[in-house]
Design a protein around this motif. Structure first.
Motif, PDB file in Angstrom:
ATOM      1  N   LEU A   1       4.603   2.445   1.306  1.00 25.97           N
ATOM      2  CA  LEU A   1       5.202   3.523   0.864  1.00 25.97           C
ATOM      3  C   LEU A   1       4.716   4.669   1.809  1.00 25.97           C
ATOM      4  CD1 LEU A   1       5.822   3.458  -2.903  1.00 25.97           C
ATOM      5  CD2 LEU A   1       7.192   2.771  -1.218  1.00 25.97           C
ATOM      6  N   ALA A   2       5.422   5.427   2.519  1.00 25.53           N
ATOM      7  CA  ALA A   2       5.074   6.087   3.518  1.00 25.53           C
ATOM      8  C   ALA A   2       4.435   7.453   3.263  1.00 25.53           C
ATOM      9  CB  ALA A   2       5.976   6.414   4.811  1.00 25.53           C
ATOM     10  N   GLY A   3       4.641   7.832   1.986  1.00 29.35           N
ATOM     11  CA  GLY A   3       4.368   9.231   1.515  1.00 29.35           C
ATOM     12  C   GLY A   3       5.570  10.045   1.086  1.00 29.35           C
ATOM     13  N   ALA A   4       5.499  10.962   0.147  1.00 34.13           N
ATOM     14  CA  ALA A   4       6.373  11.742  -0.328  1.00 34.13           C
ATOM     15  C   ALA A   4       7.023  12.811   0.706  1.00 34.13           C
ATOM     16  CB  ALA A   4       5.998  12.709  -1.434  1.00 34.13           C
ATOM     17  N   LEU A   5       8.327  12.622   0.842  1.00 34.55           N
ATOM     18  CA  LEU A   5       9.065  13.585   1.761  1.00 34.55           C
ATOM     19  C   LEU A   5       9.107  14.982   0.957  1.00 34.55           C
ATOM     20  CD1 LEU A   5      10.828  10.607   2.068  1.00 34.55           C
ATOM     21  CD2 LEU A   5      11.625  11.973   4.104  1.00 34.55           C
ATOM     22  N   THR A   6       9.162  15.037  -0.169  1.00 33.01           N
ATOM     23  CA  THR A   6       9.193  16.376  -0.732  1.00 33.01           C
ATOM     24  C   THR A   6       8.304  16.597  -2.057  1.00 33.01           C
ATOM     25  OG1 THR A   6      10.831  15.523  -2.754  1.00 33.01           O
ATOM     26  CG2 THR A   6      11.571  16.232  -0.394  1.00 33.01           C
ATOM     27  N   ASP A   7       8.154  17.664  -2.716  1.00 34.94           N
ATOM     28  CA  ASP A   7       7.400  17.752  -3.812  1.00 34.94           C
ATOM     29  C   ASP A   7       8.005  16.979  -4.970  1.00 34.94           C
ATOM     30  OD1 ASP A   7       5.547  19.444  -2.959  1.00 34.94           O
ATOM     31  OD2 ASP A   7       6.679  21.506  -3.649  1.00 34.94           O
TER      32      ASP A   7
ATOM     33  N   LEU B   1       2.006   4.433   9.022  1.00 30.44           N
ATOM     34  CA  LEU B   1       1.730   3.017   9.544  1.00 30.44           C
ATOM     35  C   LEU B   1       0.590   3.299  10.492  1.00 30.44           C
ATOM     36  CD1 LEU B   1       5.220   1.490  10.233  1.00 30.44           C
ATOM     37  CD2 LEU B   1       3.685   0.908   8.169  1.00 30.44           C
ATOM     38  N   VAL B   2       0.345   4.021  11.211  1.00 27.41           N
ATOM     39  CA  VAL B   2      -0.723   4.047  12.163  1.00 27.41           C
ATOM     40  C   VAL B   2      -1.851   4.511  11.444  1.00 27.41           C
ATOM     41  CG1 VAL B   2      -1.634   5.298  14.104  1.00 27.41           C
ATOM     42  CG2 VAL B   2       0.540   4.509  14.052  1.00 27.41           C
ATOM     43  N   HIS B   3      -1.766   5.331  10.506  1.00 29.07           N
ATOM     44  CA  HIS B   3      -2.866   5.907   9.773  1.00 29.07           C
ATOM     45  C   HIS B   3      -3.323   4.708   8.828  1.00 29.07           C
ATOM     46  CE1 HIS B   3      -5.648   8.295   7.375  1.00 29.07           C
ATOM     47  NE2 HIS B   3      -5.323   7.810   6.249  1.00 29.07           N
ATOM     48  N   LEU B   4      -2.564   4.171   8.092  1.00 28.55           N
ATOM     49  CA  LEU B   4      -2.725   3.039   7.077  1.00 28.55           C
ATOM     50  C   LEU B   4      -3.653   1.951   8.018  1.00 28.55           C
ATOM     51  CD1 LEU B   4      -2.520   1.387   4.636  1.00 28.55           C
ATOM     52  CD2 LEU B   4      -0.427   0.650   5.256  1.00 28.55           C
ATOM     53  N   SER B   5      -3.014   1.515   9.127  1.00 36.62           N
ATOM     54  CA  SER B   5      -3.604   0.532  10.042  1.00 36.62           C
ATOM     55  C   SER B   5      -5.204   0.940  10.468  1.00 36.62           C
ATOM     56  CB  SER B   5      -2.789   0.068  10.979  1.00 36.62           C
ATOM     57  OG  SER B   5      -2.872   1.265  12.220  1.00 36.62           O
TER      58      SER B   5
ATOM     59  N   VAL C   1      -8.164  18.769   3.166  1.00 37.17           N
ATOM     60  CA  VAL C   1      -8.336  17.366   4.051  1.00 37.17           C
ATOM     61  C   VAL C   1      -7.598  17.546   5.370  1.00 37.17           C
ATOM     62  CG1 VAL C   1      -9.032  16.166   1.944  1.00 37.17           C
ATOM     63  CG2 VAL C   1      -6.733  16.148   2.668  1.00 37.17           C
ATOM     64  N   ALA C   2      -7.902  16.770   5.993  1.00 36.35           N
ATOM     65  CA  ALA C   2      -7.207  16.633   7.579  1.00 36.35           C
ATOM     66  C   ALA C   2      -6.456  15.343   7.629  1.00 36.35           C
ATOM     67  CB  ALA C   2      -8.194  16.663   8.444  1.00 36.35           C
ATOM     68  N   GLN C   3      -6.373  14.368   6.715  1.00 36.97           N
ATOM     69  CA  GLN C   3      -5.695  13.147   6.694  1.00 36.97           C
ATOM     70  C   GLN C   3      -5.222  12.666   5.595  1.00 36.97           C
ATOM     71  OE1 GLN C   3      -8.745  10.521   8.753  1.00 36.97           O
ATOM     72  NE2 GLN C   3      -9.423  10.229   6.633  1.00 36.97           N
ATOM     73  N   PRO C   4      -4.186  11.747   5.482  1.00 39.94           N
ATOM     74  CA  PRO C   4      -3.795  11.042   4.038  1.00 39.94           C
ATOM     75  C   PRO C   4      -4.708  10.422   3.366  1.00 39.94           C
ATOM     76  CG  PRO C   4      -2.090  10.900   6.139  1.00 39.94           C
ATOM     77  CD  PRO C   4      -3.446  11.263   6.673  1.00 39.94           C
TER      78      PRO C   4
ATOM     79  N   ALA D   1       0.857  -1.367  -0.096  1.00 42.02           N
ATOM     80  CA  ALA D   1      -0.024   0.013  -0.241  1.00 42.02           C
ATOM     81  C   ALA D   1       0.687   1.224   0.143  1.00 42.02           C
ATOM     82  CB  ALA D   1      -0.758  -0.169   1.238  1.00 42.02           C
ATOM     83  N   LYS D   2       0.437   2.398  -0.467  1.00 39.53           N
ATOM     84  CA  LYS D   2       1.073   3.678  -0.398  1.00 39.53           C
ATOM     85  C   LYS D   2       0.177   4.730   0.204  1.00 39.53           C
ATOM     86  CE  LYS D   2       0.598   6.301  -3.428  1.00 39.53           C
ATOM     87  NZ  LYS D   2       0.858   7.258  -4.804  1.00 39.53           N
ATOM     88  N   LEU D   3       0.847   5.716   0.663  1.00 36.19           N
ATOM     89  CA  LEU D   3       0.065   6.910   1.288  1.00 36.19           C
ATOM     90  C   LEU D   3       0.368   8.124   0.483  1.00 36.19           C
ATOM     91  CD1 LEU D   3       0.692   5.014   3.778  1.00 36.19           C
ATOM     92  CD2 LEU D   3      -0.552   6.583   5.216  1.00 36.19           C
ATOM     93  N   GLY D   4      -0.660   8.961   0.602  1.00 36.88           N
ATOM     94  CA  GLY D   4      -0.603  10.205  -0.189  1.00 36.88           C
ATOM     95  C   GLY D   4      -0.955  11.149   0.520  1.00 36.88           C
ATOM     96  N   LEU D   5      -0.771  12.486   0.424  1.00 33.99           N
ATOM     97  CA  LEU D   5      -1.033  13.925   1.300  1.00 33.99           C
ATOM     98  C   LEU D   5      -0.777  13.587   2.411  1.00 33.99           C
ATOM     99  CD1 LEU D   5      -4.913  14.307  -0.275  1.00 33.99           C
ATOM    100  CD2 LEU D   5      -2.542  15.142  -1.239  1.00 33.99           C
TER     101      LEU D   5
END
Length: 260
Positions: free
Chosen positions: A227-233, A206-210, A72-75, A57-61
């Motif tokens: 994938l925890a989400g982009a660190l930069t643009d 990881l917490v949000h994904l779970s 939005v207030a969460q990924p 899985a991957k996270l965005g925002l």
């Protein structure tokens, strides 16, 4: 309202033809995030039925700035399949398989056990057995990356490909929140950040994904990649170029593209 099945079919056609389309919300303002995940579920089911294998899985925002931009207030969460994973030599195929690719640096986690219940910040580290630097290739199915939240969720958070560097034991990686990240193209620095750009600490991804998976009655098996989400643009993928992501304590990984 645009049906989820129609949207999934339209996005699949745009992806295969490499021809971006207009966002669905341009003509249907009633669409919401739940609708987006319905579309995403149909896309995942069709890919798996065609022989692809779910690998993570991957996270965005995950940055506060991007959340403010999208209101939005969460990924948001997307899925990864084996067809998206780039192996040795396969990064040269990126330009031939995408319409408007961009690359961004990520922290990748490998699950030590099944992710089948919500994690807490204190248990997140015990849920993984390895961490790595990664680059993700994103390729929106909407023209010029113009979309609203329901559109990008439906489009599996713009997922197109990913390349993972060498795995490291979490205890050898150091403080991930403080780890410096550099994204460069052909040796020229494009962006810098620290791991704290991901929700204040990458483990919070990881917490949000779970929690997201638990709400939906879903899960991931041991060995899956997150994938925890982009660190930069993100930066546009260039032909015949070296796109390098380096994170202190994790090393570096390079996406090397061929000529157009």
């Amino acid at each position: 309202m645009t049906t989820a099945s129609h949207a999934a079919r339209s996005l699949r056609e745009a992806r295969l033809a490499r021809v971006p389309r207009r966002p669905f919300t341009d003509t249907d303002s009633a669409l919401d995030e739940d609708w987006g995940y319905q579309v995403q579920d149909l896309d995942r089911a069709e890919r798996l039925a065609a022989g692809e294998r779910l690998v993570g899985a991957k996270l965005g925002l995950t940055s506060r700035a991007k959340q403010r931009t999208m209101g939005v207030a969460q990924p948001i969460v997307g899925f990864l399949t084996d067809a998206m994973q780039l192996g040795i030599g396969e990064d040269e195929q990126v330009l031939a398989r995408t319409a408007q690719p961009r690359v961004e640096p990520e922290i990748a986690f490998r699950l030590a056990r099944d992710l089948d219940r919500p994690l807490s910040p204190s248990t997140a580290e015990q849920a993984i057995d390895a961490v790595a630097v990664a680059v993700e290739v994103i390729d929106s199915r909407y023209a010029a990356f113009g979309f609203r939240l329901p559109d990008v969720v439906a489009d599996n958070t713009s997922a197109a490909g990913f390349l993972i560097g060498p795995w490291t034991h979490p205890r050898q990686a150091g403080d991930l929140a403080a780890a410096g990240c550099v994204l460069s193209v052909d040796g020229t620095v494009a962006h810098t950040a620290t791991g704290a750009a991901i929700l204040g600490h990458p483990f919070r991804a990881l917490v949000h994904l779970s929690e997201h998976l638990a709400r939906r009655g879903d899960g991931l098996p041991a060995g899956a990649v997150v994938l925890a989400g982009a660190l930069t643009d993100a930066v546009p993928v260039r032909p015949a170029a070296v796109h390098r992501a380096e994170i202190r304590g994790l090393g570096a990984v390079e996406l090397v593209t061929g000529a157009p």
